[in-house]
Design a protein around this motif. Structure first.
Motif, mmCIF file in Angstrom:
data_model
loop_
_atom_site.group_PDB
_atom_site.id
_atom_site.type_symbol
_atom_site.label_atom_id
_atom_site.label_comp_id
_atom_site.label_asym_id
_atom_site.label_seq_id
_atom_site.Cartn_x
_atom_site.Cartn_y
_atom_site.Cartn_z
ATOM 1 N N HIS A 219 0.847 -1.192 0.000
ATOM 2 C CA HIS A 219 0.000 0.000 0.000
ATOM 3 C C HIS A 219 0.883 1.244 0.000
ATOM 4 C CE1 HIS A 219 -2.832 -3.083 1.358
ATOM 5 N NE2 HIS A 219 -3.734 -2.318 0.788
ATOM 6 N N GLY A 220 1.075 1.830 -1.181
ATOM 7 C CA GLY A 220 2.014 2.926 -1.306
ATOM 8 C C GLY A 220 1.399 4.280 -1.564
ATOM 9 N N LEU A 246 4.965 -2.285 16.206
ATOM 10 C CA LEU A 246 4.927 -2.812 14.841
ATOM 11 C C LEU A 246 5.160 -1.657 13.877
ATOM 12 C CD1 LEU A 246 4.348 -5.107 12.784
ATOM 13 C CD2 LEU A 246 1.938 -4.432 12.886
ATOM 14 N N LYS A 247 6.216 -1.731 13.070
ATOM 15 C CA LYS A 247 6.540 -0.687 12.102
ATOM 16 C C LYS A 247 5.973 -1.071 10.737
ATOM 17 C CE LYS A 247 9.011 1.119 15.384
ATOM 18 N NZ LYS A 247 8.476 2.233 16.189
ATOM 19 N N ILE A 248 5.274 -0.149 10.109
ATOM 20 C CA ILE A 248 4.665 -0.388 8.805
ATOM 21 C C ILE A 248 5.489 0.322 7.747
ATOM 22 C CG2 ILE A 248 2.609 -0.037 7.384
ATOM 23 C CD1 ILE A 248 0.953 -0.316 9.939
ATOM 24 N N MET A 249 6.036 -0.474 6.802
ATOM 25 C CA MET A 249 6.980 0.056 5.820
ATOM 26 C C MET A 249 6.610 -0.431 4.424
ATOM 27 S SD MET A 249 10.529 -0.382 8.044
ATOM 28 C CE MET A 249 11.534 0.507 6.845
ATOM 29 N N PRO A 250 5.924 0.390 3.631
ATOM 30 C CA PRO A 250 5.611 -0.016 2.267
ATOM 31 C C PRO A 250 6.851 -0.067 1.385
ATOM 32 C CG PRO A 250 4.951 2.259 2.645
ATOM 33 C CD PRO A 250 5.359 1.705 3.972
ATOM 34 N N THR A 370 1.457 12.018 8.125
ATOM 35 C CA THR A 370 0.000 11.897 8.064
ATOM 36 C C THR A 370 -0.489 10.486 8.377
ATOM 37 O OG1 THR A 370 0.128 11.505 5.661
ATOM 38 C CG2 THR A 370 -0.218 13.783 6.403
ATOM 39 N N GLY A 371 0.381 9.632 8.934
ATOM 40 C CA GLY A 371 -0.050 8.314 9.387
ATOM 41 C C GLY A 371 -0.300 7.326 8.269
ATOM 42 N N ALA A 372 0.487 7.398 7.184
ATOM 43 C CA ALA A 372 0.363 6.423 6.111
ATOM 44 C C ALA A 372 1.442 5.350 6.188
ATOM 45 C CB ALA A 372 0.426 7.123 4.756
ATOM 46 N N ILE A 377 10.588 0.808 2.487
ATOM 47 C CA ILE A 377 11.582 -0.109 1.941
ATOM 48 C C ILE A 377 11.773 0.300 0.481
ATOM 49 C CG2 ILE A 377 12.141 -2.500 1.396
ATOM 50 C CD1 ILE A 377 10.481 -3.337 3.815
ATOM 51 N N LEU A 378 12.910 0.897 0.189
ATOM 52 C CA LEU A 378 13.155 1.459 -1.131
ATOM 53 C C LEU A 378 13.587 0.365 -2.107
ATOM 54 C CD1 LEU A 378 15.056 4.718 -0.116
ATOM 55 C CD2 LEU A 378 12.648 4.473 -0.701
ATOM 56 N N VAL A 379 12.966 0.381 -3.289
ATOM 57 C CA VAL A 379 13.221 -0.629 -4.310
ATOM 58 C C VAL A 379 13.788 0.081 -5.542
ATOM 59 C CG1 VAL A 379 12.250 -2.551 -5.616
ATOM 60 C CG2 VAL A 379 11.208 -1.888 -3.426
ATOM 61 N N PRO A 380 15.096 0.150 -5.685
ATOM 62 C CA PRO A 380 15.666 0.837 -6.845
ATOM 63 C C PRO A 380 15.422 0.061 -8.129
ATOM 64 C CG PRO A 380 17.404 -0.224 -5.585
ATOM 65 C CD PRO A 380 16.141 -0.394 -4.793
ATOM 66 N N HIS A 381 15.330 0.777 -9.249
ATOM 67 C CA HIS A 381 15.100 0.093 -10.525
ATOM 68 C C HIS A 381 16.399 -0.380 -11.157
ATOM 69 C CE1 HIS A 381 15.715 4.330 -11.758
ATOM 70 N NE2 HIS A 381 16.253 3.811 -12.849
#
Length: 426
Positions: A219-220, A246-250, A370-372, A377-381
């Motif tokens: 959920h990004g 609990l850490k939430i990391m898209p 804003t609580g999103a 977790i960065l995904v480089p191309h």
């Protein structure tokens, strides 16, 4: 803000044909990305893993994260060339056993001085199971039951040594596992390795709320992120846990340019490279579950409905009900007048932060404020050098804003994430 670095595979996340893209096997590639992440003061380095090469219509069509060395082995090597960076491996709870995996994770935690993490995944896929003695024997309803007992059993094993180095017998009798004996590795520097969970289903959210320290989500977008964040955090109380436990990391992509306009132009070019005509048709066949090789990727979507339980595409996880996904894609195609390839590009893109470093830093900050999410977790191309420009250009701006560390203040991954060491329950 928490940041982690993902080393993606050979798939439509990456531009693997770019001349700057390097080996997925040579240790130097993993080392480059890990050293860059540590230079950027990231919390952890993350390796996904699959257990069988993907197929389409009986033919291998990409290697993804399967055609490369085993993750825990790579991370043990990276422990020797990094000092503070957390080291996270995806390991399947369906096709492993608690004693053996708990031992391997505790070993990594010792060798890295407290930086190990385990991303727990499950599988009900008989195709993947063919690589294992017992095959794909778990129903979907049972896979989280086994995973929950697996994690609980691993924690029993990690807790079986006292703080002063005395082993205690383990006697576990459950639905899936029976263990009687002594664990062979002393209590590790973090107490327990950090547990990460990747899953957005209701069962996955509940499992994360009960057992995980970090959840890796798809959920990004800000709206979807806030909804997911609120839902998962609200589940913690029933397990006696606080929201910060609990850490939430898209997982997100990024494209940087000197200006926002330049970055948008670069991003459009990258998406065209990621979703080639062939990749667009493979993505379409994954949803429709039928051979669509006669269709033109620059033409309209099929009028026929998907085959719900098709085995045409093997090894890929289907996200959502195929009929519902097809309905969304058709609506998007009609609304914007998109071809098959254009629809796949529009519908399948991972949330990316696109713009100048200053714009991206501001958007990341707003996302967390804003609580999103708690971080990303960065995904480089591009691998392994795709993270360099983020570390050089965006991290200093996040530090200026006071939302990201300017130095590591602890030695363990738990300290980076602000997680307490588990209380010994021996």
């Amino acid at each position: 803000m928490h940041l982690a670095a993902h080393f993606p595979g050979v798939n439509n996340t990456t531009v693997w044909a770019d001349p700057r893209s390097r080996s997925q096997i040579d240790f130097s590639s993993f080392e480059h990305l890990a050293r860059t992440a540590e230079r950027g003061l990231f919390d952890f380095f993350f390796l996904a893993e699959g257990l069988r090469l993907r197929e389409d219509n009986g033919l291998i069509h990409d290697l993804d994260v399967v055609g490369r060395p085993e993750s825990l082995t790579v991370l043990n090597a990276l422990a020797a060339v990094t000092d503070r960076l957390g080291l996270a491996a995806t390991v399947n709870a369906t096709f492993n056993e608690p004693y053996e995996l708990a031992r391997r994770l505790a070993t990594l935690d010792h060798l890295s001085a407290g930086r190990a993490a385990w991303n727990v995944v499950t599988s009900s896929d008989a195709f993947t199971g063919e690589n294992f003695r017992r095959g794909g024997y778990l129903d979907r309803a049972d896979r989280y039951t086994r995973a929950a007992e697996f994690v609980a059993t691993a924690r029993e094993l990690w807790d079986s040594w006292t703080a002063d180095g005395v082993p205690r017998p383990v006697a576990h009798r459950g639905e899936h596992f029976r263990i009687e004996g002594e664990f062979g590795v002393p209590r590790s520097p973090q107490g327990h390795p950090v547990v990460i969970q990747a899953g957005d289903s209701p069962e996955g959210r509940e499992f994360a709320a009960s057992a995980a320290d970090v959840i890796f989500t798809r959920h990004g977008t800000p709206g979807a992120g806030r909804t997911f964040y609120a839902d998962v955090k609200a589940r913690l109380a029933r397990y006696g846990r606080e929201p910060d436990e609990l850490k939430i990391m898209p997982g997100v992509g990024f494209v940087l340019g000197d200006t926002d306009a330049e970055a948008r132009e670069k991003a459009a070019g990258i998406r065209l490279q990621q979703i080639s005509p062939q990749n667009a048709m493979l993505a379409l066949e994954q949803v429709w579950g039928r051979d669509l090789s006669s269709y033109d990727p620059d033409g309209p979507l099929p009028e026929s409905d998907p085959v719900p339980d098709s085995a045409l595409v093997q090894g890929r996880v289907r996200h959502g009900d195929p009929l519902a996904v097809a309905a969304r894609w058709r609506a998007l195609s009609r609304e914007k007048g998109l071809s098959i390839r254009q629809t796949v590009i529009e519908a399948s893109g991972r949330q990316s932060f696109v713009g100048s470093p200053r714009t991206v830093a501001a958007e990341l900050t707003e996302f967390v404020a804003t609580g999103a999410a708690d971080g990303f977790i960065l995904v480089p191309h591009l691998t392994p050098g795709g993270l360099d420009e983020f570390v050089d250009g965006v991290v200093p701006l996040l530090q200026e804003r006071g939302v990201f560390r300017s130095a590591y203040t602890g030695a363990t991954l738990r300290s980076h994430l602000g997680l307490a060491e588990p209380v010994w329950k021996g």
